[in-house]
Write an enzyme that holds these catalytic residues in place. Structure first.
Site, PDB file in Angstrom:
ATOM      1  N   ASP A   1     -15.520 -13.626  -1.717  1.00  0.00           N
ATOM      2  CA  ASP A   1     -15.094 -13.844   0.011  1.00  0.00           C
ATOM      3  C   ASP A   1     -13.832 -14.864  -1.621  1.00  0.00           C
ATOM      4  O   ASP A   1     -13.787 -15.488  -2.288  1.00  0.00           O
ATOM      5  CB  ASP A   1     -16.224 -15.398  -0.510  1.00  0.00           C
ATOM      6  CG  ASP A   1     -15.177 -16.220   0.878  1.00  0.00           C
ATOM      7  OD1 ASP A   1     -13.875 -16.286   0.933  1.00  0.00           O
ATOM      8  OD2 ASP A   1     -15.606 -16.745   1.414  1.00  0.00           O
TER       9      ASP A   1
ATOM     10  N   HIS B   1     -13.729 -19.476   8.136  1.00  0.00           N
ATOM     11  CA  HIS B   1     -14.829 -18.276   7.233  1.00  0.00           C
ATOM     12  C   HIS B   1     -14.488 -16.707   8.788  1.00  0.00           C
ATOM     13  O   HIS B   1     -15.940 -16.131   7.206  1.00  0.00           O
ATOM     14  CB  HIS B   1     -15.612 -18.943   7.175  1.00  0.00           C
ATOM     15  CG  HIS B   1     -15.854 -20.157   5.775  1.00  0.00           C
ATOM     16  ND1 HIS B   1     -15.093 -20.409   4.306  1.00  0.00           N
ATOM     17  CD2 HIS B   1     -15.272 -21.104   6.262  1.00  0.00           C
ATOM     18  CE1 HIS B   1     -14.987 -20.597   4.284  1.00  0.00           C
ATOM     19  NE2 HIS B   1     -15.012 -21.665   4.772  1.00  0.00           N
TER      20      HIS B   1
ATOM     21  N   ASP C   1     -15.805 -12.094   3.446  1.00  0.00           N
ATOM     22  CA  ASP C   1     -16.604 -11.226   1.991  1.00  0.00           C
ATOM     23  C   ASP C   1     -15.916  -9.745   1.990  1.00  0.00           C
ATOM     24  O   ASP C   1     -16.074  -9.036   2.355  1.00  0.00           O
ATOM     25  CB  ASP C   1     -17.876 -11.358   2.119  1.00  0.00           C
ATOM     26  CG  ASP C   1     -18.338 -12.454   1.948  1.00  0.00           C
ATOM     27  OD1 ASP C   1     -18.602 -13.123   0.803  1.00  0.00           O
ATOM     28  OD2 ASP C   1     -18.270 -13.094   2.925  1.00  0.00           O
TER      29      ASP C   1
ATOM     30  N   TYR D   1      -7.822 -18.849   4.278  1.00  0.00           N
ATOM     31  CA  TYR D   1      -8.901 -20.031   4.044  1.00  0.00           C
ATOM     32  C   TYR D   1      -9.850 -20.634   2.828  1.00  0.00           C
ATOM     33  O   TYR D   1     -10.584 -19.370   2.252  1.00  0.00           O
ATOM     34  CB  TYR D   1     -10.003 -20.569   4.827  1.00  0.00           C
ATOM     35  CG  TYR D   1      -9.915 -21.956   4.781  1.00  0.00           C
ATOM     36  CD1 TYR D   1      -9.404 -23.318   4.809  1.00  0.00           C
ATOM     37  CD2 TYR D   1     -11.309 -22.400   4.522  1.00  0.00           C
ATOM     38  CE1 TYR D   1      -9.767 -24.648   4.834  1.00  0.00           C
ATOM     39  CE2 TYR D   1     -11.839 -23.517   4.002  1.00  0.00           C
ATOM     40  CZ  TYR D   1     -11.207 -24.519   4.449  1.00  0.00           C
ATOM     41  OH  TYR D   1     -12.091 -25.896   3.618  1.00  0.00           O
TER      42      TYR D   1
ATOM     43  N   GLY E   1     -16.611 -10.226 -20.245  1.00  0.00           N
ATOM     44  CA  GLY E   1     -17.855  -9.479 -20.856  1.00  0.00           C
ATOM     45  C   GLY E   1     -17.886  -8.981 -19.397  1.00  0.00           C
ATOM     46  O   GLY E   1     -18.057  -7.649 -19.263  1.00  0.00           O
TER      47      GLY E   1
ATOM     48  N   TYR F   1     -21.927 -26.766  -2.869  1.00  0.00           N
ATOM     49  CA  TYR F   1     -21.326 -25.779  -2.332  1.00  0.00           C
ATOM     50  C   TYR F   1     -20.335 -25.911  -2.646  1.00  0.00           C
ATOM     51  O   TYR F   1     -18.954 -25.873  -2.151  1.00  0.00           O
ATOM     52  CB  TYR F   1     -21.734 -26.950  -0.917  1.00  0.00           C
ATOM     53  CG  TYR F   1     -22.152 -25.818  -0.036  1.00  0.00           C
ATOM     54  CD1 TYR F   1     -22.804 -24.337  -0.295  1.00  0.00           C
ATOM     55  CD2 TYR F   1     -20.633 -25.385   0.722  1.00  0.00           C
ATOM     56  CE1 TYR F   1     -22.651 -23.725   0.958  1.00  0.00           C
ATOM     57  CE2 TYR F   1     -20.687 -25.203   1.470  1.00  0.00           C
ATOM     58  CZ  TYR F   1     -20.967 -23.681   2.240  1.00  0.00           C
ATOM     59  OH  TYR F   1     -21.076 -23.119   2.917  1.00  0.00           O
TER      60      TYR F   1
ATOM     61  N   LYS G   1     -21.134 -19.851   0.881  1.00  0.00           N
ATOM     62  CA  LYS G   1     -22.608 -19.223   0.836  1.00  0.00           C
ATOM     63  C   LYS G   1     -22.740 -17.729   0.117  1.00  0.00           C
ATOM     64  O   LYS G   1     -21.430 -17.697   0.028  1.00  0.00           O
ATOM     65  CB  LYS G   1     -23.277 -18.906   1.996  1.00  0.00           C
ATOM     66  CG  LYS G   1     -24.447 -19.296   2.530  1.00  0.00           C
ATOM     67  CD  LYS G   1     -25.000 -19.707   2.010  1.00  0.00           C
ATOM     68  CE  LYS G   1     -26.860 -20.751   2.263  1.00  0.00           C
ATOM     69  NZ  LYS G   1     -27.087 -21.927   1.926  1.00  0.00           N
TER      70      LYS G   1
ATOM     71  N   ASP H   1     -23.244 -14.953   0.574  1.00  0.00           N
ATOM     72  CA  ASP H   1     -23.403 -13.337   1.017  1.00  0.00           C
ATOM     73  C   ASP H   1     -23.084 -12.012   0.705  1.00  0.00           C
ATOM     74  O   ASP H   1     -22.841 -11.555   0.030  1.00  0.00           O
ATOM     75  CB  ASP H   1     -21.825 -13.481   1.476  1.00  0.00           C
ATOM     76  CG  ASP H   1     -21.577 -14.754   2.800  1.00  0.00           C
ATOM     77  OD1 ASP H   1     -22.651 -15.312   3.083  1.00  0.00           O
ATOM     78  OD2 ASP H   1     -19.971 -15.155   2.885  1.00  0.00           O
TER      79      ASP H   1
ATOM     80  N   ARG I   1     -21.694 -24.068   7.198  1.00  0.00           N
ATOM     81  CA  ARG I   1     -21.688 -24.934   6.217  1.00  0.00           C
ATOM     82  C   ARG I   1     -22.812 -24.795   5.072  1.00  0.00           C
ATOM     83  O   ARG I   1     -23.603 -25.589   4.099  1.00  0.00           O
ATOM     84  CB  ARG I   1     -21.552 -26.653   6.744  1.00  0.00           C
ATOM     85  CG  ARG I   1     -20.295 -26.671   7.330  1.00  0.00           C
ATOM     86  CD  ARG I   1     -20.171 -28.276   7.257  1.00  0.00           C
ATOM     87  NE  ARG I   1     -19.329 -28.213   8.202  1.00  0.00           N
ATOM     88  CZ  ARG I   1     -18.226 -29.064   7.724  1.00  0.00           C
ATOM     89  NH1 ARG I   1     -17.873 -29.305   6.498  1.00  0.00           N
ATOM     90  NH2 ARG I   1     -17.102 -29.481   8.667  1.00  0.00           N
TER      91      ARG I   1
END
Ligand code: 13P
Ligand code: 13P
Ligand code: MG
Ligand code: MG
Length: 371
Positions: A11, A18, A53, A90, A103, A228, A231, A233, A265
């Protein structure tokens, strides 16, 4: 011939909030993939997205964890982050947790699911891409596909599947792994994968081979960042047919919109809704969490496809049940089990509120005396 199949995702900015990826970011990633193909770094690609994403689906011959491929993906996400900044998207660069590539992508934020395989005469592969949830969300469907005869009749009637499969499970907290052989160890497997926030299925193998038949991305952003950031995803690739679950058996678990963690959230339980690529844009309470399935036939490393597998109206009922479940659970508002349990909230912004209020707590005995 052996090929590596890689899905690498991140993302790097949402449009709007989102809910989706802006077309300018998609074009940027697509351009980068086209150049990589032209240079011969990759054989073929498909640029995909689910919610906010972006996923780079690639075939190549560099093996899993290849520095060249991971560096390419990282640089592609960096370039697209610049576009995200330009367009004020965002959370631009949301999942790029470090400044410089070193790497491979382990611990850096982007998720990846890769497997090196000997291409069969016909090689159907389904890529699942999710938004607003965590990697353990693949536990339930992988169990259904490869261990549950009520889902996969092939386990009963196909002699080439009748022996069952092996599941590699990762403990994401203690960073350990274990392999369970099913059906013999089915109950042992379920002890762990029934707790998907910590134990996740990384690979599935046939009994007689160490070549994966399914692979998932297992990165958990809050474990890497200690806070946080969004997520995880996750993504997953599953090979089908000829000694493996048929395409329909691989898709069947999603006819039940089971409950996953994520949503608003990253802090709520809600139904996992299978959707077409046209509907992969979570908006109601930033959700509900959703999954798309892209079907490919691999041929000489080329990705023939994708077919949008959940566009089929036979998933309409699952979507309706998901919406009903969403409505039901939403009415709990900030109460568990809609809101995640306290230990899962530890990495959200909630502890800051708790911190602010901590001095207002007095011992219970004191409270009794006061009143
Ligand atoms: P076909 O007869 O269409 O090849 O299908 C076989 C099968 O295994 C369907 O699950
Ligand atoms: P993403 O993980 O998809 O960025 O969503 C984050 C969020 O907080 C949604 O409410
Ligand atoms: Mg986001
Ligand atoms: Mg997302």
């Amino acid at each position: 011939m052996r090929y590596t199949f890689s899905i690498i995702k991140a993302d790097i900015g949402g449009y709007v909030g989102h809910s989706d990826v802006h077309p300018a970011l998609c074009s940027c990633a697509e351009e980068s993939l086209a150049q990589a193909k032209e240079k011969g770094l990759i054989i073929d690609y498909h640029r995909a997205d689910c919610g906010d994403d972006i996923a780079l689906i690639m075939t190549h011959t560099h093996g899993t964890d290849s520095e060249e491929i991971h560096r390419f993906a990282w640089e592609t996400f960096e370039k697209a982050t610049e576009v995200a900044k330009e367009y004020g998207q965002y959370g631009a660069g949301q999942d790029l947790l470090t400044d410089a590539f070193s790497g491979n992508l382990r611990g850096m934020g982007p998720g990846f699911a890769e497997m090196e395989i000997e291409e069969r005469a016909s090689e159907p592969i389904i890529c699942f891409l999710a938004d607003k949830t965590e990697p353990g969300s693949w536990n339930y469907p992988l169990y259904k596909m490869f261990a549950d005869p009520f889902n996969t009749i092939g386990l009963v009637i196909d002699p080439s599947m009748h022996d069952g499969f092996r599941f590699e499970v990762h403990d994401l907290v203690e960073e350990k792994k274990i392999i369970f052989s099913c059906p013999e160890e089915m109950y042992d497997l379920l002890v762990f994968i029934g707790a998907p926030s910590r134990f996740v299925i990384k690979h599935v193998f046939k009994k007689d081979s160490d070549e994966p038949v399914a692979v998932t991305s297992t990165q958990r952003l809050f474990l890497m960042a200690g806070r946080y950031v969004g997520k995880d995803d996750p993504v997953m690739a599953v090979r089908c047919q000829s000694g493996l679950p048929a395409v329909g058996e691989v898709l069947e678990p999603f006819s039940f919109p089971y409950t996953v963690a994520g949503w608003m959230r990253g802090s709520h339980h809600g139904p996992f809704m299978p959707v077409s690529t046209a509907n992969d844009t979570p908006t109601r309470f930033d959700g509900p969490p959703r999954v798309v399935a892209l079907g490919f036939q691999l041929k000489d490393g080329r990705l023939i496809g994708p077919r949008d597998m959940f566009a089929d109206p036979s998933y309409d009922l699952a979507r309706r049940i998901a919406l009903e479940q969403a409505d039901y659970i939403r009415r709990h508002g900030p109460f568990e089990p809609h809101r995640l349990p306290l230990e899962e909230m530890e990495y959200t912004t909630m502890p800051k509120v708790v911190e602010k209020l901590k001095d207002r707590f007095v011992p219970l005995e004191g409270v009794e005396r006061d009143f």
